[in-house]
Motif scaffolding. Structure first.
Motif, PDB file in Angstrom:
ATOM      1  N   GLN A 149       9.019   3.610  99.494  1.00 17.38           N
ATOM      2  CA  GLN A 149       8.232   4.535 100.656  1.00 17.38           C
ATOM      3  C   GLN A 149       9.764   3.560 102.333  1.00 17.38           C
ATOM      4  OE1 GLN A 149       4.775   5.134 101.999  1.00 17.38           O
ATOM      5  NE2 GLN A 149       5.238   6.908 103.047  1.00 17.38           N
ATOM      6  N   LEU A 150       9.250   2.853 101.612  1.00 14.77           N
ATOM      7  CA  LEU A 150      10.442   2.053 103.596  1.00 14.77           C
ATOM      8  C   LEU A 150      11.721   2.152 103.106  1.00 14.77           C
ATOM      9  CD1 LEU A 150       9.575   0.477 105.312  1.00 14.77           C
ATOM     10  CD2 LEU A 150       9.747  -1.793 104.623  1.00 14.77           C
ATOM     11  N   LEU A 151      11.885   1.797 101.898  1.00  9.97           N
ATOM     12  CA  LEU A 151      13.389   1.730 101.538  1.00  9.97           C
ATOM     13  C   LEU A 151      14.607   3.132 102.453  1.00  9.97           C
ATOM     14  CD1 LEU A 151      13.570  -0.169  97.711  1.00  9.97           C
ATOM     15  CD2 LEU A 151      14.572  -0.746 100.234  1.00  9.97           C
ATOM     16  N   ARG A 152      13.149   3.842 101.376  1.00  9.53           N
ATOM     17  CA  ARG A 152      13.426   5.330 101.727  1.00  9.53           C
ATOM     18  C   ARG A 152      13.580   6.060 103.133  1.00  9.53           C
ATOM     19  NH1 ARG A 152      10.536   7.807  96.508  1.00  9.53           N
ATOM     20  NH2 ARG A 152      12.254   7.334  94.989  1.00  9.53           N
ATOM     21  N   ARG A 153      12.928   5.747 104.091  1.00  7.13           N
ATOM     22  CA  ARG A 153      12.450   6.065 105.423  1.00  7.13           C
ATOM     23  C   ARG A 153      14.262   5.449 105.924  1.00  7.13           C
ATOM     24  NH1 ARG A 153       8.199   4.087 105.652  1.00  7.13           N
ATOM     25  NH2 ARG A 153       8.167   2.486 106.964  1.00  7.13           N
ATOM     26  N   HIS A 154      14.359   3.919 105.524  1.00  6.30           N
ATOM     27  CA  HIS A 154      15.730   3.182 105.936  1.00  6.30           C
ATOM     28  C   HIS A 154      17.134   4.231 105.800  1.00  6.30           C
ATOM     29  CE1 HIS A 154      13.360   1.266 109.171  1.00  6.30           C
ATOM     30  NE2 HIS A 154      13.035   1.200 108.760  1.00  6.30           N
ATOM     31  N   ARG A 155      16.985   4.584 104.593  1.00  4.63           N
ATOM     32  CA  ARG A 155      18.071   4.948 103.594  1.00  4.63           C
ATOM     33  C   ARG A 155      18.994   3.789 102.986  1.00  4.63           C
ATOM     34  NH1 ARG A 155      18.374   6.430 108.483  1.00  4.63           N
ATOM     35  NH2 ARG A 155      20.279   6.192 109.155  1.00  4.63           N
ATOM     36  N   ILE A 156      18.035   2.800 102.529  1.00  3.31           N
ATOM     37  CA  ILE A 156      18.820   1.445 102.109  1.00  3.31           C
ATOM     38  C   ILE A 156      18.193   1.638 100.309  1.00  3.31           C
ATOM     39  CG2 ILE A 156      17.866  -0.884 101.588  1.00  3.31           C
ATOM     40  CD1 ILE A 156      19.005  -0.224 104.821  1.00  3.31           C
ATOM     41  N   ALA A 157      19.594   1.399  99.476  1.00  5.82           N
ATOM     42  CA  ALA A 157      19.299   1.335  98.754  1.00  5.82           C
ATOM     43  C   ALA A 157      18.587   0.343  97.482  1.00  5.82           C
ATOM     44  CB  ALA A 157      20.810   2.094  98.034  1.00  5.82           C
ATOM     45  N   LEU A 158      17.828   0.483  96.446  1.00  3.84           N
ATOM     46  CA  LEU A 158      17.546  -0.092  96.109  1.00  3.84           C
ATOM     47  C   LEU A 158      18.712  -1.520  94.755  1.00  3.84           C
ATOM     48  CD1 LEU A 158      15.170  -2.548  94.611  1.00  3.84           C
ATOM     49  CD2 LEU A 158      14.092  -0.569  93.587  1.00  3.84           C
ATOM     50  N   VAL A 159      18.182  -2.175  95.151  1.00  5.45           N
ATOM     51  CA  VAL A 159      19.217  -2.607  94.036  1.00  5.45           C
ATOM     52  C   VAL A 159      18.607  -2.892  92.010  1.00  5.45           C
ATOM     53  CG1 VAL A 159      20.933  -4.512  92.966  1.00  5.45           C
ATOM     54  CG2 VAL A 159      21.003  -3.899  95.480  1.00  5.45           C
ATOM     55  N   VAL A 160      19.087  -1.622  91.223  1.00  6.77           N
ATOM     56  CA  VAL A 160      19.152  -1.772  89.756  1.00  6.77           C
ATOM     57  C   VAL A 160      19.472  -3.602  89.542  1.00  6.77           C
ATOM     58  CG1 VAL A 160      18.782  -0.336  87.575  1.00  6.77           C
ATOM     59  CG2 VAL A 160      18.755   0.522  89.844  1.00  6.77           C
ATOM     60  N   ALA A 161      19.109  -4.181  89.204  1.00  7.35           N
ATOM     61  CA  ALA A 161      19.566  -5.322  88.352  1.00  7.35           C
ATOM     62  C   ALA A 161      18.517  -5.683  87.229  1.00  7.35           C
ATOM     63  CB  ALA A 161      18.534  -6.735  89.705  1.00  7.35           C
ATOM     64  N   ASP A 162      19.928  -5.803  86.486  1.00  7.49           N
ATOM     65  CA  ASP A 162      19.407  -6.195  85.026  1.00  7.49           C
ATOM     66  C   ASP A 162      19.538  -7.788  84.277  1.00  7.49           C
ATOM     67  OD1 ASP A 162      19.014  -6.194  82.737  1.00  7.49           O
ATOM     68  OD2 ASP A 162      21.085  -5.739  81.513  1.00  7.49           O
ATOM     69  N   THR A 163      18.805  -8.662  84.579  1.00  6.52           N
ATOM     70  CA  THR A 163      19.015  -9.806  84.964  1.00  6.52           C
ATOM     71  C   THR A 163      18.211  -9.854  83.332  1.00  6.52           C
ATOM     72  OG1 THR A 163      16.393  -9.737  86.132  1.00  6.52           O
ATOM     73  CG2 THR A 163      18.308  -9.782  87.417  1.00  6.52           C
ATOM     74  N   ALA A 164      18.607  -9.348  82.071  1.00 16.47           N
ATOM     75  CA  ALA A 164      17.674  -9.905  80.956  1.00 16.47           C
ATOM     76  C   ALA A 164      16.561 -10.586  81.033  1.00 16.47           C
ATOM     77  CB  ALA A 164      18.428 -11.290  80.373  1.00 16.47           C
ATOM     78  N   GLY A 165      15.635  -9.396  81.635  1.00 17.76           N
ATOM     79  CA  GLY A 165      13.734  -9.531  82.108  1.00 17.76           C
ATOM     80  C   GLY A 165      14.149 -11.511  83.017  1.00 17.76           C
ATOM     81  N   ARG A 166      14.566 -11.447  83.372  1.00 15.84           N
ATOM     82  CA  ARG A 166      14.225 -12.301  84.386  1.00 15.84           C
ATOM     83  C   ARG A 166      12.953 -12.477  85.479  1.00 15.84           C
ATOM     84  NH1 ARG A 166      17.968 -17.925  85.964  1.00 15.84           N
ATOM     85  NH2 ARG A 166      15.968 -18.846  87.023  1.00 15.84           N
ATOM     86  N   TRP A 167      13.790 -11.076  86.713  1.00 15.91           N
ATOM     87  CA  TRP A 167      13.416 -10.314  87.783  1.00 15.91           C
ATOM     88  C   TRP A 167      12.778  -8.935  86.967  1.00 15.91           C
ATOM     89  CZ3 TRP A 167      17.491 -13.708  88.196  1.00 15.91           C
ATOM     90  CH2 TRP A 167      17.604 -15.393  89.070  1.00 15.91           C
ATOM     91  N   PRO A 168      12.765  -8.366  88.310  1.00 17.36           N
ATOM     92  CA  PRO A 168      12.078  -6.802  88.491  1.00 17.36           C
ATOM     93  C   PRO A 168      13.116  -6.203  87.543  1.00 17.36           C
ATOM     94  CG  PRO A 168      10.522  -8.671  90.041  1.00 17.36           C
ATOM     95  CD  PRO A 168      11.825  -9.354  89.649  1.00 17.36           C
ATOM     96  N   LEU A 169      13.045  -5.038  87.286  1.00 19.52           N
ATOM     97  CA  LEU A 169      14.166  -3.791  86.990  1.00 19.52           C
ATOM     98  C   LEU A 169      13.642  -2.405  87.003  1.00 19.52           C
ATOM     99  CD1 LEU A 169      16.531  -3.939  83.975  1.00 19.52           C
ATOM    100  CD2 LEU A 169      15.978  -2.044  85.844  1.00 19.52           C
TER     101      LEU A 169
END
Length: 334
Positions: A182-202
């Motif tokens: 919700q915070l990202l959308r309010r400020h129009r910031i893109a959430l990075v889709v990060a494929d990290t081989a399961g190490r961090w959230p995707l």
């Protein structure tokens, strides 16, 4: 159906093991950016993550790349990792004064990568978002507040008012929270889709008018390549996002919430550089999306049209193989 633009590229370009494998034999180091920018449609500048660059470097990067080329720029780790987003107005001013305006129309999205130890702190994240300039005029006003660190090398002129885009890459599980989206959308910031081989959230929540994708390795972080099936899957996702659709199996922090309608631009960068997979995976993904790339298969460097291949002294047997297993990349992946 309206579609956004798609740019596929690599994170960084100066890697010793790439020489003689991706970069042709005889290509001088100072021409590596010029070469790489003719094989992919965008490159992430990650030297700016480690230190402030000089205006002359930004100017050189602008001049060495094709007219329609776009850079993504990685924000300084001093802001994200050392200051942890606290009291960063002056460091932000120094960053924007350091030469970004020299990229002119080639300045694309700005990437802010948070460290794994920084959790979701709503007030701190929002305060940071409110500091981020949304166009080059606002960035120039902020840049004029720089301190003595860039006093003798500041770049404080813009060619015109241009919009600025920001993307945030998270690495702490506490960000898997609808309030964060919700915070990202309010400020129009893109959430990075990060494929990290399961190490961090995707996460694949859509929060802005563009999507920023970072592919760090399919099975092994920074090292493994992407096979045909994985590339097909990412191509299908990019095709949906550019049309403003979300994929059915999206991994979401805020399921069931409304997202902005409309086509989205997509920026995708391969960061699996250790074994020279990144440029070839980028070219393969480009072809799946109908985008042209002159790059051939792994270990088959080609010269761009109109470039004159220099004569190269014959190397000893096994030279190319030694190149591949050379020491780690000069630009440490992050």
């Amino acid at each position: 159906m309206a579609q956004g633009s798609v740019r596929i590229g690599i994170s960084g370009w100066r890697y010793e093991p790439w020489r003689g494998v991706f970069y042709p034999e005889g290509l001088v180091q100072r021409r590596e950016l010029a070469y790489a920018s003719r094989m992919v449609s965008s490159i992430e500048i990650n030297g700016s993550f480690y230190s402030l660059q000089d205006p002359a470097s930004w100017r050189e990067w602008h001049d060495e790349t094709p007219d329609d080329f776009v850079f993504a720029v990685k924000g300084p780790k001093y802001i994200t990792h050392l200051r942890r987003l606290k009291e960063v107005r002056t460091p932000l001013a120094n960053f924007f004064a350091s030469g970004l305006f020299e990229l002119k129309a080639k300045l694309g999205p700005i990437l802010w990568q948070l460290p794994p130890m920084l959790p979701f702190l709503p007030e701190r994240i929002e305060a940071f978002f409110e500091l981020l300039p949304r166009d080059t005029e606002a960035a120039l006003a902020l840049a004029r507040q720089h301190d003595e660190r860039v006093a003798d090398r500041a770049s404080l002129a813009i060619d015109r008012k241009r919009p600025l885009r920001h993307a945030l890459e998270i690495r702490h599980p506490s960000f898997v929270d609808p309030a964060f989206v919700q915070l990202l959308r309010r400020h129009r910031i893109a959430l990075v889709v990060a494929d990290t081989a399961g190490r961090w959230p995707l996460l694949e929540d859509l929060s802005a008018d563009f999507v920023y994708l970072r592919l760090h390795g399919d099975a092994e972080l920074y090292a493994s390549g992407y096979g045909p099936q994985a590339l097909d899957r990412w191509a299908a996702r990019i095709a949906a996002w550019r049309e403003g659709r979300q994929v059915d199996d999206a991994r979401l922090a805020a399921p069931g919430t409304r997202q902005r309608a409309g086509a989205r631009d997509v920026f995708a960068y391969f960061d699996n550089d250790v074994k020279v997979h990144a440029p070839y995976d980028a070219a393969a993904l480009m072809r799946r999306l109908g985008l042209a790339s002159a790059l051939q298969g792994p270990g088959r460097p080609v010269w761009p049209p109109g470039w004159q291949a220099p004569s190269v002294r014959k190397r000893a047997p096994g030279f190319a193989a030694r190149r591949v297993v050379a020491k780690a990349a000069a630009e440490t992946p992050e």
